[in-house]
Design an enzyme around this catalytic site. Sequence first.
Site, short mmCIF file in Angstrom:
data_model
loop_
_atom_site.label_atom_id
_atom_site.label_comp_id
_atom_site.label_asym_id
_atom_site.label_seq_id
_atom_site.Cartn_x
_atom_site.Cartn_y
_atom_site.Cartn_z
N HIS A 121 -0.39 8.13 -2.68
CA HIS A 121 -0.30 6.82 -1.66
C HIS A 121 -1.35 5.66 -2.07
CE1 HIS A 121 -3.89 7.95 0.90
NE2 HIS A 121 -3.33 9.33 0.44
N ASP A 122 -0.58 4.62 -1.90
CA ASP A 122 -1.31 3.62 -2.15
C ASP A 122 -1.92 3.04 -3.47
OD1 ASP A 122 -1.41 2.71 0.89
OD2 ASP A 122 -2.41 4.47 1.04
N GLY A 139 -4.79 9.34 -3.87
CA GLY A 139 -4.39 8.07 -3.52
C GLY A 139 -5.54 6.83 -3.60
#
Length: 265
Positions: A121-122, A139
């Site tokens: 994520h991100d 992430g």
Amino acid sequence: MSDIHPTAIVDENASVGADVKIGPYCVVGRNVSLGDGVELLSHVVVEGHTSIGPRTKIFPFAVIGHQPQDLKYKGEPSRLEIGSDNLIREHVTMNPGTEGGGMVTRVGNHNAFLTGAHVGHDCIIGDHVVFSNAVLLAGHCLISDYVILGGGVAVHQFTRIGAHAFVGGASAIENDVIPYGMALGNRAHLAGLNVIGLRRRGFSRDEIHALRGAYKMLFAEEKTLRERLEQVAETYKDVNAVQEIVAFIKGDTNRSLCTPRHEAA
């Protein structure tokens, strides 16, 4: 006109471009957008607020856009944005962003993600990047253009890897890797410049010579790293590639710098 296999489940609210091919047993969610010419071979799952750019090809059992593996995630409508002309092989997983990281995971164009790779994520990934088999990206990482990650590489969260860098197979990266650098080992250390990659991409002899000189100066044992960085910036002020390294080191980061093994500054 798109070609959708009768066993595929495509939500009526999904956006499907022209000449899209969706193979057997694929699942495409309601908030998904597939660009022109996207191909899902079979058994591909695309969910969440996910957009996939034109001509991207995804192989069986890849799972794209399901909720991030972050225990703080509370269902916010974060996004996964994948650019054009990407190759996504079997069992690849890519997660959308989170509220704590800007709400978006972004993948650029002309990248190759080989079997079993994971994009957390991100993360922000540039163009012409290669993830070899089983690369694990935690992430909030930043992977710049033309980076190559060897098989089994694991990258710590919030780590940055600069443009044209190379990371050898089975390396564990917990610190930022400079542009044009080559990192190896567990935990990884800087092992020189990615000279082979630079030659393949058309860098001139003079540019490579300047990068080598800057590297030696930057990681010498005399003075502090800050003093050496300023010396490099001044000595090679007219060499764009060297200035990229300087800007990278001065950039905002949560991690330390990956250095050669002798570096103690």
